[in-house]
Design an enzyme around this catalytic site. Structure first.
Site, mmCIF file in Angstrom:
data_model
loop_
_atom_site.group_PDB
_atom_site.id
_atom_site.type_symbol
_atom_site.label_atom_id
_atom_site.label_comp_id
_atom_site.label_asym_id
_atom_site.label_seq_id
_atom_site.Cartn_x
_atom_site.Cartn_y
_atom_site.Cartn_z
ATOM 1 C CB ALA A 109 39.724 -24.359 46.315
ATOM 2 C CB SER B 266 45.263 -20.720 48.383
ATOM 3 O OG SER B 266 46.437 -21.491 48.606
ATOM 4 N N GLY C 212 49.269 -21.345 47.072
ATOM 5 C CA GLY C 212 50.262 -21.966 47.943
ATOM 6 C C GLY C 212 50.613 -23.363 47.488
ATOM 7 C CB VAL C 213 53.401 -25.578 48.498
ATOM 8 C CG1 VAL C 213 53.228 -25.626 50.018
ATOM 9 C CG2 VAL C 213 54.003 -26.883 47.995
ATOM 10 C CG ASP C 214 49.733 -27.223 51.997
ATOM 11 O OD1 ASP C 214 50.630 -28.075 51.893
ATOM 12 O OD2 ASP C 214 49.622 -26.466 52.976
ATOM 13 C CG LEU D 236 38.161 -19.169 46.297
ATOM 14 C CD1 LEU D 236 37.656 -19.602 47.667
ATOM 15 C CD2 LEU D 236 37.121 -19.410 45.220
ATOM 16 C CB CYS E 158 37.000 -18.400 55.540
ATOM 17 S SG CYS E 158 37.365 -18.353 53.766
ATOM 18 N N GLY F 113 43.572 -28.024 49.674
ATOM 19 C CA GLY F 113 44.860 -28.451 50.207
ATOM 20 C C GLY F 113 44.903 -28.551 51.712
ATOM 21 C CB CYS G 21 43.667 -13.928 54.080
ATOM 22 S SG CYS G 21 41.858 -13.909 54.067
#
Length: 355
Positions: free
Chosen positions: A9, A11, A13-15, A35, A104, A128, A197
């Site tokens: 998954a 997003s 982002g970095v993680d 997603l 979520c 992440g 979000c």
């Protein structure tokens, strides 16, 4: 660990990018998925806030390209609206303070996504999150206490955790960013998202006002019963709130006032001194608790809060929690997660609190 077919998954982002990269390094057959959770036009603006914007989807795709893995976007906006956003609105309307990230994880990332992934033949879902997961399914805190996310995962059921993988649990955030830079991932320096979000503006009160409309009512002093002012929607307040009460005058003793109680039926917001916020017991519902008898442990009631010693007793489908120290400003609707050291024992949603 044997080679698995893994869904990462991503997003944007970095993680999540580094988590996917580590799954590739481990020799797994990795597919990336982003997603699409929002249908708000505001989420498509360049520089929009939140964690499910069009810009985030592009960042996720670029990271997948660098890693050389297939990438897809799954539209889960309708289910997200029903399972997360509608409940968020209903909770505030009922005077509760929800945590949509917990919801979520429970209903989207480790339910809708997991169900679809397993149906498509994937063996596990990689995210992440900064948390650790033992081979026996025990959830533990991250080694980075500042970024630990076990709290927002603490109400996942064992069968959900069984198919989850958290590759970042043994790394600090600084190490993750350094690794992303070494790998040539453009998101290495991308700031973390701290907003809800689906509230692109960052103004939750204004967002709720658009959904619920004006619901005026009084702001009442808990000690004197005096009406101190008016508001246009009790849903815009949270227990423990100090700023933005709109009273226009201080208390006679000069002490600041805090929101103590929200009564949706009468649209009344009750305020008073901070000492009235101290709570020493709570009841949790929607529980994940595979333990018998009273359990001595620690309890955490905020995503980035500390823990307090507690004794937890199961009573049917609820938990009775006695706290050794008072917690301040905690509200019904928030998650409570229980720990034995760094090990997550279970959790639930706070139904009620008492002094």
């Amino acid at each position: 660990m044997s080679r698995m077919r893994v869904l990462a998954a991503m997003s944007g982002g970095v993680d999540s990018a580094v988590a996917a990269a580590r799954a590739v390094d481990a020799g797994h057959d990795v597919t990336g998925v982003h997603l699409a959770l929002s249908r708000s036009p505001a989420s498509d603006r360049v520089g929009a806030r939140g964690c499910c914007t069009l810009e985030d989807a592009r960042d996720a795709r670029r990271a997948a390209d660098v890693l050389g893995i297939p990438f897809y976007v799954w539209d889960l906006a309708e289910r997200f609206e029903t399972e997360v956003i509608d409940e968020f609105v209903a909770d505030y309307s009922a005077g509760r303070t929800p945590n949509p990230c917990v919801r979520c994880n429970e209903r989207i990332k480790f339910a809708a996504v997991l169900e679809k992934a397993l149906a498509l033949g994937f063996d596990a879902v990689v995210t992440g999150h900064h948390a650790r997961l033992d081979e026996d399914g025990t959830l533990r805190r991250s080694v980075d206490p500042a970024k630990d996310q076990s709290y927002v995962l603490g109400t996942l059921r064992p069968e959900q955790l069984a198919a989850a993988r958290f590759p970042l649990g043994d790394s600090t955030k600084a190490q993750v960013r350094e690794e992303a830079a070494r790998r040539g991932l453009a998101v290495a320096d991308k700031p973390d998202s701290h907003d809800i979000c689906f509230v692109a503006s960052g103004d939750t009160g204004a967002w709720l006002r658009e959904r619920l409309g004006p619901r005026p009512g009084p702001v009442v002093d808990a000690e004197t019963g005096e009406t101190l002012g008016e508001h246009d929607g009790a849903y815009a307040f949270t227990v423990g709130q100090r700023r933005g009460l709109g009273l226009g005058r201080p208390a006679p003793d000069g002490r600041p006032r805090y929101v103590l109680e929200i009564s949706p039926a009468t649209s009344t917001v009750t305020v008073g001194p901070s000492s009235a916020l101290d709570m020493r017991s709570l009841v949790a519902e929607r529980i994940v608790w595979p333990h018998d008898g009273p359990v001595s442990c620690t309890a955490q009631v905020r995503a980035h809060g500390g823990v307090v010693p507690a004794v937890v007793t199961a009573r049917g489908d609820e938990l009775d929690v006695r706290l050794a120290e008072p917690v301040r400003g905690t509200a019904a609707g928030q998650a409570v997660v229980f720990y034995d050291g760094d090990r997550v024992l279970g959790g639930g949603r706070i139904r009620s609190l008492a002094a």
